[in-house]
Design a protein around this motif. Structure first.
Motif, PDB file in Angstrom:
ATOM      1  N   LEU A   1       0.810  -1.222   0.000  1.00 38.94           N
ATOM      2  CA  LEU A   1       0.000   0.000   0.000  1.00 38.94           C
ATOM      3  C   LEU A   1       0.842   1.270   0.000  1.00 38.94           C
ATOM      4  O   LEU A   1       0.283   2.372   0.035  1.00 38.94           O
ATOM      5  CB  LEU A   1      -0.926   0.009   1.221  1.00 38.94           C
ATOM      6  N   ALA A   2       2.156   1.144  -0.043  1.00 35.55           N
ATOM      7  CA  ALA A   2       3.057   2.291   0.126  1.00 35.55           C
ATOM      8  C   ALA A   2       2.779   3.389  -0.894  1.00 35.55           C
ATOM      9  O   ALA A   2       2.820   3.137  -2.106  1.00 35.55           O
ATOM     10  CB  ALA A   2       4.512   1.834   0.020  1.00 35.55           C
ATOM     11  N   PRO A   3       2.538   4.619  -0.423  1.00 35.41           N
ATOM     12  CA  PRO A   3       2.325   5.747  -1.348  1.00 35.41           C
ATOM     13  C   PRO A   3       3.635   6.345  -1.855  1.00 35.41           C
ATOM     14  O   PRO A   3       3.622   7.121  -2.816  1.00 35.41           O
ATOM     15  CB  PRO A   3       1.568   6.757  -0.479  1.00 35.41           C
ATOM     16  N   ALA A   4       4.739   6.016  -1.207  1.00 37.15           N
ATOM     17  CA  ALA A   4       6.036   6.573  -1.587  1.00 37.15           C
ATOM     18  C   ALA A   4       7.117   5.521  -1.380  1.00 37.15           C
ATOM     19  O   ALA A   4       6.939   4.572  -0.608  1.00 37.15           O
ATOM     20  CB  ALA A   4       6.349   7.827  -0.768  1.00 37.15           C
ATOM     21  N   PHE A   5       8.255   5.701  -2.069  1.00 35.66           N
ATOM     22  CA  PHE A   5       9.341   4.721  -1.988  1.00 35.66           C
ATOM     23  C   PHE A   5       9.836   4.547  -0.561  1.00 35.66           C
ATOM     24  O   PHE A   5      10.100   3.418  -0.125  1.00 35.66           O
ATOM     25  CB  PHE A   5      10.495   5.157  -2.895  1.00 35.66           C
ATOM     26  N   THR A   6       9.963   5.634   0.178  1.00 33.44           N
ATOM     27  CA  THR A   6      10.461   5.557   1.549  1.00 33.44           C
ATOM     28  C   THR A   6       9.552   4.691   2.418  1.00 33.44           C
ATOM     29  O   THR A   6      10.037   3.911   3.255  1.00 33.44           O
ATOM     30  CB  THR A   6      10.573   6.961   2.172  1.00 33.44           C
ATOM     31  N   VAL A   7       8.253   4.801   2.202  1.00 33.40           N
ATOM     32  CA  VAL A   7       7.297   3.998   2.976  1.00 33.40           C
ATOM     33  C   VAL A   7       7.461   2.520   2.630  1.00 33.40           C
ATOM     34  O   VAL A   7       7.418   1.657   3.515  1.00 33.40           O
ATOM     35  CB  VAL A   7       5.852   4.458   2.703  1.00 33.40           C
ATOM     36  N   MET A   8       7.681   2.220   1.346  1.00 36.37           N
ATOM     37  CA  MET A   8       7.894   0.823   0.973  1.00 36.37           C
ATOM     38  C   MET A   8       9.177   0.281   1.594  1.00 36.37           C
ATOM     39  O   MET A   8       9.219  -0.875   2.037  1.00 36.37           O
ATOM     40  CB  MET A   8       7.954   0.673  -0.543  1.00 36.37           C
ATOM     41  N   LEU A   9      10.216   1.114   1.625  1.00 33.99           N
ATOM     42  CA  LEU A   9      11.470   0.689   2.250  1.00 33.99           C
ATOM     43  C   LEU A   9      11.245   0.361   3.726  1.00 33.99           C
ATOM     44  O   LEU A   9      11.762  -0.640   4.235  1.00 33.99           O
ATOM     45  CB  LEU A   9      12.526   1.778   2.093  1.00 33.99           C
ATOM     46  N   ILE A  10      10.451   1.183   4.405  1.00 35.69           N
ATOM     47  CA  ILE A  10      10.124   0.917   5.807  1.00 35.69           C
ATOM     48  C   ILE A  10       9.375  -0.409   5.929  1.00 35.69           C
ATOM     49  O   ILE A  10       9.639  -1.221   6.822  1.00 35.69           O
ATOM     50  CB  ILE A  10       9.299   2.073   6.399  1.00 35.69           C
ATOM     51  N   GLY A  11       8.429  -0.646   5.010  1.00 34.88           N
ATOM     52  CA  GLY A  11       7.679  -1.894   5.021  1.00 34.88           C
ATOM     53  C   GLY A  11       8.583  -3.102   4.844  1.00 34.88           C
ATOM     54  O   GLY A  11       8.412  -4.131   5.515  1.00 34.88           O
ATOM     55  N   ARG A  12       9.573  -2.976   3.942  1.00 36.85           N
ATOM     56  CA  ARG A  12      10.515  -4.075   3.734  1.00 36.85           C
ATOM     57  C   ARG A  12      11.328  -4.359   5.001  1.00 36.85           C
ATOM     58  O   ARG A  12      11.548  -5.513   5.363  1.00 36.85           O
ATOM     59  CB  ARG A  12      11.467  -3.725   2.581  1.00 36.85           C
ATOM     60  N   VAL A  13      11.759  -3.299   5.668  1.00 35.67           N
ATOM     61  CA  VAL A  13      12.545  -3.474   6.893  1.00 35.67           C
ATOM     62  C   VAL A  13      11.677  -4.101   7.983  1.00 35.67           C
ATOM     63  O   VAL A  13      12.134  -5.008   8.705  1.00 35.67           O
ATOM     64  CB  VAL A  13      13.137  -2.130   7.356  1.00 35.67           C
ATOM     65  N   VAL A  14      10.430  -3.658   8.109  1.00 35.43           N
ATOM     66  CA  VAL A  14       9.526  -4.229   9.114  1.00 35.43           C
ATOM     67  C   VAL A  14       9.350  -5.725   8.869  1.00 35.43           C
ATOM     68  O   VAL A  14       9.432  -6.543   9.802  1.00 35.43           O
ATOM     69  CB  VAL A  14       8.156  -3.511   9.086  1.00 35.43           C
ATOM     70  N   ALA A  15       9.111  -6.112   7.604  1.00 36.83           N
ATOM     71  CA  ALA A  15       8.949  -7.531   7.282  1.00 36.83           C
ATOM     72  C   ALA A  15      10.225  -8.319   7.581  1.00 36.83           C
ATOM     73  O   ALA A  15      10.178  -9.454   8.056  1.00 36.83           O
ATOM     74  CB  ALA A  15       8.554  -7.705   5.814  1.00 36.83           C
ATOM     75  N   SER A  16      11.378  -7.695   7.315  1.00 39.21           N
ATOM     76  CA  SER A  16      12.657  -8.394   7.501  1.00 39.21           C
ATOM     77  C   SER A  16      12.954  -8.675   8.968  1.00 39.21           C
ATOM     78  O   SER A  16      13.677  -9.619   9.286  1.00 39.21           O
ATOM     79  CB  SER A  16      13.803  -7.570   6.903  1.00 39.21           C
ATOM     80  N   LEU A  17      12.409  -7.868   9.863  1.00 42.36           N
ATOM     81  CA  LEU A  17      12.660  -8.074  11.290  1.00 42.36           C
ATOM     82  C   LEU A  17      12.142  -9.427  11.766  1.00 42.36           C
ATOM     83  O   LEU A  17      12.636  -9.980  12.748  1.00 42.36           O
ATOM     84  CB  LEU A  17      12.014  -6.943  12.103  1.00 42.36           C
ATOM     85  N   ALA A  18      11.134  -9.948  11.050  1.00 41.19           N
ATOM     86  CA  ALA A  18      10.573 -11.243  11.435  1.00 41.19           C
ATOM     87  C   ALA A  18      11.404 -12.407  10.909  1.00 41.19           C
ATOM     88  O   ALA A  18      11.334 -13.522  11.444  1.00 41.19           O
ATOM     89  CB  ALA A  18       9.144 -11.363  10.905  1.00 41.19           C
ATOM     90  N   HIS A  19      12.198 -12.177   9.872  1.00 44.93           N
ATOM     91  CA  HIS A  19      12.858 -13.249   9.122  1.00 44.93           C
ATOM     92  C   HIS A  19      13.796 -14.099   9.988  1.00 44.93           C
ATOM     93  O   HIS A  19      13.591 -15.302  10.169  1.00 44.93           O
ATOM     94  CB  HIS A  19      13.623 -12.624   7.956  1.00 44.93           C
ATOM     95  N   GLY A  20      14.843 -13.473  10.500  1.00 46.11           N
ATOM     96  CA  GLY A  20      15.859 -14.222  11.237  1.00 46.11           C
ATOM     97  C   GLY A  20      15.319 -14.879  12.487  1.00 46.11           C
ATOM     98  O   GLY A  20      15.628 -16.052  12.779  1.00 46.11           O
ATOM     99  N   ALA A  21      14.511 -14.148  13.247  1.00 45.90           N
ATOM    100  CA  ALA A  21      13.967 -14.702  14.489  1.00 45.90           C
ATOM    101  C   ALA A  21      13.006 -15.846  14.205  1.00 45.90           C
ATOM    102  O   ALA A  21      12.960 -16.837  14.949  1.00 45.90           O
ATOM    103  CB  ALA A  21      13.265 -13.603  15.290  1.00 45.90           C
ATOM    104  N   PHE A  22      12.224 -15.753  13.106  1.00 42.44           N
ATOM    105  CA  PHE A  22      11.290 -16.835  12.784  1.00 42.44           C
ATOM    106  C   PHE A  22      12.051 -18.117  12.473  1.00 42.44           C
ATOM    107  O   PHE A  22      11.723 -19.194  12.998  1.00 42.44           O
ATOM    108  CB  PHE A  22      10.401 -16.459  11.594  1.00 42.44           C
ATOM    109  N   PHE A  23      13.079 -18.023  11.637  1.00 45.15           N
ATOM    110  CA  PHE A  23      13.846 -19.217  11.304  1.00 45.15           C
ATOM    111  C   PHE A  23      14.663 -19.703  12.506  1.00 45.15           C
ATOM    112  O   PHE A  23      14.847 -20.903  12.695  1.00 45.15           O
ATOM    113  CB  PHE A  23      14.766 -18.960  10.112  1.00 45.15           C
ATOM    114  N   GLY A  24      15.177 -18.768  13.294  1.00 43.53           N
ATOM    115  CA  GLY A  24      15.958 -19.159  14.466  1.00 43.53           C
ATOM    116  C   GLY A  24      15.118 -19.867  15.505  1.00 43.53           C
ATOM    117  O   GLY A  24      15.445 -20.980  15.951  1.00 43.53           O
TER     118      GLY A  24
END
Length: 402
Positions: A87-110
């Motif tokens: 839903l990001a209206p701007a590139f910066t917002v999408m970048l924030i969304g990517r970082v938020v999603a990435s925070l789950a990655h390592g801990a989920f697999f760990g």
């Protein structure tokens, strides 16, 4: 294998899809936001950095709640990040969304690796970990190509909406299928941190960085290598990556099966063969059939090392394995970033598009040497395959798992 592993695999499938699908959609995202391709590339870099730093951070924050509840919270974070990207209206917002999603990655697999290992008998732990990671490997065969196709034809926002929906399925699966597994009594953050005093834990993580780095030194630059050196059309690169993904699936399952029987020999074989195949890729890249076979072998050998590497960390930090397991997932991403940088350096230096294969071979050989060193130190110290990482928490068994 317990049905709970299916829930973990579904979550892994969604995470694997969102990590890699962005690489095929960078032109569309860049055009939509009016930014350059290199700028859009920060969506890849930002995600990788988020995994590296998010793995220990989120795992540390989750030490006070049950592992099941933490897995559910991580899937919620993953859903929120992908919806924000869609839903990001701007590139910066999408970048924030990517970082938020990435925070789950390592801990989920760990955390997921620890949960998967605890669900089965001691002689099936690596197989259980491999079953969870199957979701990640299948994502590269099905999720990434399909997500790229949808993004290119119906819009990249729909791709990330579908990925968020996958996260909802994974969340429901964890809630319904993963049993309640209370935190081990007496385990505190200091116990988790004590694992990093263990040289064997650090050696296993270094093997992860170098071994997986060897894979991505070649695969990061496979598109220009295949089109400029081998002579494939641009449209063929997607199917070559499907071959790589199929190799990943097979190698992951084989690695999980044999790591439960002979963990260190499995590492010797997979890392040694990976180094040889990467070196040969410099030659086979000049033939279309041999190049396709080599790409599949790189995926198979690279991921055959994943279950034994992850289990090695769990074994060596078995009294408090959660943080070490999550940090090892970050080590995979560190290997990706390191190898991509080194591969770019040799290409920029004028050595050609096949030069990253030599970088990958050297990294894999380095991982193999560390494996021999780890085994030698173990024999010298007379320690079993699972070494107590720190003070034994109250109420926790001290039995060593082989």
């Amino acid at each position: 294998m317990p049905l709970a592993l299916l829930a973990l695999a579904i979550g892994a499938f969604g995470i694997g899809t969102t990590e890699f699908v962005i690489m095929g959609l960078l032109p569309e995202v860049a055009d939509d936001f009016g930014v350059s391709i290199p700028t859009a590339g920060f969506l890849v870099t930002g995600y990788a950095l988020g995994v590296m730093f998010g793995a220990p951070l989120m795992t540390a924050l989750g030490t006070k709640i049950s592992r099941k509840r933490m897995l559910m919270l991580l899937m919620g974070l993953f859903i929120a990040g992908n919806l924000l990207s869609a839903l990001a209206p701007a590139f910066t917002v999408m970048l924030i969304g990517r970082v938020v999603a990435s925070l789950a990655h390592g801990a989920f697999f760990g955390i997921g690796s620890v949960v998967a290992a605890d669900l089965v008998a001691p002689d099936k732990k690596a197989g259980a970990i491999a079953m969870m990671f199957t979701g990640l490997t299948v994502a590269n065969v099905v999720g990434v190509p399909l997500g790229t196709l949808i993004g290119q034809t119906a819009g990249w926002r729909l791709t990330f909406t579908i990925v968020a929906a996958l996260g909802v399925v994974g969340l429901i699966g964890v809630a319904r299928l993963v049993p309640e597994m209370p935190r081990p009594e007496g385990v505190r953050l200091r116990h988790e941190l004590a694992a990093f005093k263990n040289a064997q834990v650090l050696l296993a993580m270094a093997m992860t960085v170098l071994g997986f780095g060897g894979v991505f030194a070649a695969i990061t630059y496979v598109a220009p290598m295949m089109t400029h050196v081998t002579g494939f059309a641009d449209s063929s690169v997607t199917w070559l990556l499907v071959l790589f993904g199929l190799g990943m699936v097979g190698g992951n399952l084989v690695g999980g099966k044999y790591a439960d029987r002979a963990l260190m020999p499995m590492l010797y074989v997979s890392l040694g063969a990976l180094a040889v195949v990467l070196a040969l890729f410099t030659l086979t890249a000049h033939n279309k059939v041999l190049a396709g076979v080599t790409i599949a072998l790189i995926g198979a050998l690279g991921f055959a090392a994943v279950p034994p590497l992850q289990k090695r960390v769990l074994d060596q930090a078995h009294n408090a394995p959660t943080l070490a397991s999550a940090v090892n997932i970050g080590a995979f991403n560190l290997g990706n970033a390191l190898s991509a940088w080194l591969g770019g350096l040799v290409i920029s230096a004028g050595f050609g598009y096949t030069a990253p294969n030599w970088v990958g071979a050297a990294l894999a050989a380095g991982a193999l040497l560390l494996a021999f060193l780890s085994a030698a130190l173990e024999r010298r110290d007379g320690t079993p395959s699972a070494v107590v990482a720190g003070p034994t928490p109250a109420g926790q068994k001290t039995a060593v798992h082989h």
